[in-house]
Enzyme design. Structure first.
Site, PDB file in Angstrom:
ATOM      1  N   MET A   1      35.747  28.255   8.100  1.00 39.60           N
ATOM      2  CA  MET A   1      35.017  27.679   6.971  1.00 39.60           C
ATOM      3  C   MET A   1      36.012  27.193   5.934  1.00 39.60           C
ATOM      4  O   MET A   1      36.988  27.865   5.633  1.00 39.60           O
ATOM      5  CB  MET A   1      34.093  28.722   6.350  1.00 39.60           C
ATOM      6  CG  MET A   1      33.452  28.299   5.047  1.00 39.60           C
ATOM      7  SD  MET A   1      32.452  26.825   5.206  1.00 39.60           S
ATOM      8  CE  MET A   1      31.151  27.441   6.251  1.00 39.60           C
ATOM      9  N   CYS A   2      35.708  26.051   5.396  1.00 32.09           N
ATOM     10  CA  CYS A   2      36.562  25.484   4.362  1.00 32.09           C
ATOM     11  C   CYS A   2      35.681  24.762   3.344  1.00 32.09           C
ATOM     12  O   CYS A   2      34.500  24.553   3.564  1.00 32.09           O
ATOM     13  CB  CYS A   2      37.569  24.500   4.958  1.00 32.09           C
ATOM     14  SG  CYS A   2      38.621  25.219   6.245  1.00 32.09           S
TER      15      CYS A   2
END
Length: 515
Positions: A1-2
């Protein structure tokens, strides 16, 4: 996740700079105080929260653009973002890829394809299999590419003003009055040509899904279809487990958003089957319940809590070698009120009572602050979720006809409605859910929305297997031995957790706009 934030604005002076921020380091970017600058400054902490392990700001005066990226480290080797590729491309990637040929980091996988120049950017994006959003800037052609996967499992919004040559793209925007953001439609590759100041939204990763009208009147292929669905779901779960290797948390648990119902229990059972014989042996079941002053119920009285306890016992019995922990997350009304403004801001542009009741349930569930039952004393002890990858059963209702309103539809009408549901899930659910869940520094994964599962479920499964999730109930009973869980009726999270209609003003409807 970013987290992804891209700002192109020739009317703003972006300095040539690259600033990196280590974990827990305060994020400070200088700027003016006009509306756009205020929005950028207020959005940076939201982007940083999505990826708490690393963040960076990259500015370019030549391209009138700045990129802010944050990273939640889930793939080895750790890859910083944004990533400059071959001196030509600037890449931001948010999500997880499951292409068979990926050996290590998926962001690097995309970068390598860009560097080799073996295909156009749209062709590269169309090859990606997973849950993702992205921006790619081609400095040579002066084109910005951005979008979401074909289902839309990661949030992404954009604002474009061609008269001013402005383009903003962000994972989360918050409430903003001066900039009219739009949520990206799933599967569209947006291309902004800075030379001509034109946005092209006509490029698609793939055609929309179409549910098959096939009817197996005598259910002659029932067993075969159960076997095929089990194979596809098992593979989807396996891919999503094997790609978790954070080097900062050894053998971290896998967490599941858990109501105790059919969909999430199927996911838990598939996870437990995968973990047998592996070092990773802990599964956290995240169950949330609200104190509701309108009904007078406390969290332990919520329907989902009671069901979760029973389903948890069944799963413990089936998988005694797996350390399954039921985390009971109780939300007092005062805590609900404190979090409410933040959740409303995060889920924007969704602004209905129903959106809030769903979003705030996912917000607290993914936050994971609760209690578990001590095995020795049988008493409750405080417990904080340790897993940073969360699994969800979302998508089963859309694929297998789980909503009550589908029950009496004709087969042709059901085909039309299910086709609409799966192609609209990006807007109806996923954009909102990803924004609130990721704000707790975790990543959500959806096995039912795996591309192969969706393809099989829409194209190959007969429509009469999709009455009240018949096919999934059969799978749960015959392949996973889930017993009574396989017959549990559908209950929406906002009603199961009692996060809906929290005040004594009980005449509000889910479709009412928040005031």
């Amino acid at each position: 996740m970013c987290g992804i934030l891209l700002c192109r604005d020739p009317g703003r002076q972006f300095n040539d700079e690259h600033v990196e921020f280590a974990e827990a380091q305060p994020i400070e970017i200088p700027g003016g105080l006009d509306a756009q600058a205020r929005w950028i400054a207020s959005t940076l902490p939201c982007i940083a929260a999505r990826g708490p392990n690393f963040a960076s700001w990259r500015g370019s005066a030549e391209y009138s653009t700045a990129w802010f990226s944050s990273v939640l480290s889930l793939r080895q080797p750790f890859t910083k973002q944004s990533l400059v590729v071959d001196g030509r491309y600037v890449l931001q990637f948010n999500g997880e890829l499951y292409n068979d040929e990926i050996e290590f980091n998926d962001t690097q996988y995309i970068a390598d394809m860009l560097a080799r120049g073996e295909a156009s950017i749209p062709d590269i994006i169309a090859r990606l299999d997973g849950e993702f959003a992205y921006t790619i800037y081609d400095t040579e052609d002066q084109k910005y590419y951005f979008g979401r996967d074909a289902i839309g499992k990661r949030s992404l919004s954009y604002y474009v003003n061609t008269s001013k040559d402005q383009l903003y793209v962000s994972s989360v925007t918050g409430r903003v009055e001066d900039i009219e953001f739009r949520d990206c439609i799933a599967g569209i590759i947006y291309i902004y040509d800075a030379k001509n100041q034109h946005l092209d939204d006509s490029n698609h990763i793939s055609d929309p899904y179409t549910v098959s009208p096939l009817v197996d009147e005598n259910f002659t292929e029932r067993g075969e279809h159960i076997e095929k669905l089990h194979f596809q779901l098992n593979l989807a779960v396996e891919k999503r487990i094997n790609s978790i290797h954070p080097n900062h948390i050894e053998n971290s648990p896998i967490s599941v958003l858990f109501s105790g119902g059919l969909d999430c229990s199927v996911i838990v059972a598939l996870i437990c089957n995968q973990l047998s014989g592996k070092a990773r042996k802990t599964v956290e079941l995240l169950n949330v319940g609200f104190e509701n002053p309108r009904t007078g119920l406390v969290p332990s009285d919520s329907p989902d809590r009671k069901l979760a306890i029973e389903s948890y016992k069944t799963l413990q019995h089936l998988y005694p070698d797996i350390d399954i922990r039921l985390i009971e997350i109780d939300v007092p009304y005062e805590e609900y009120l404190r979090a409410k403004p933040k959740v409303i801001d995060l889920m924007f542009p969704k602004q209905t009572e129903m959106d809030l009741s769903i979003a705030i349930a996912f917000y607290f569930a993914s936050k994971g602050e609760g209690s578990i039952t001590d095995k020795s004393t049988k008493g409750k002890i405080a417990y904080q979720r340790k897993g940073i990858v969360l699994f969800s059963g979302l998508g089963a209702d859309e694929l297998y006809g789980g909503y009550h309103k589908f029950a009496n539809k004709s087969f042709p009408d059901l085909q039309i409605e299910l086709t609409r549901q799966i192609n609209n899930i990006h807007d109806r659910n996923l954009n909102r859910d990803d924004k609130v869940i990721a704000s707790n520094g975790v990543e959500i994964r959806y096995p039912f929305l795996d591309s192969s599962v969706v393809k099989f479920s829409t194209e190959d499964l007969p429509i009469n297997y999709k009455i009240n999730k018949l096919i999934l109930r059969d799978l749960a009973a015959t392949k996973l031995s889930l017993g009574s869980i396989s017959q549990e009726p559908k209950r929406a999270i906002q009603f199961g957790s009692k996060s809906a209609k929290m005040t004594k003003d009980g005449n509000k409807h889910g479709t009412d706009r928040l005031t």
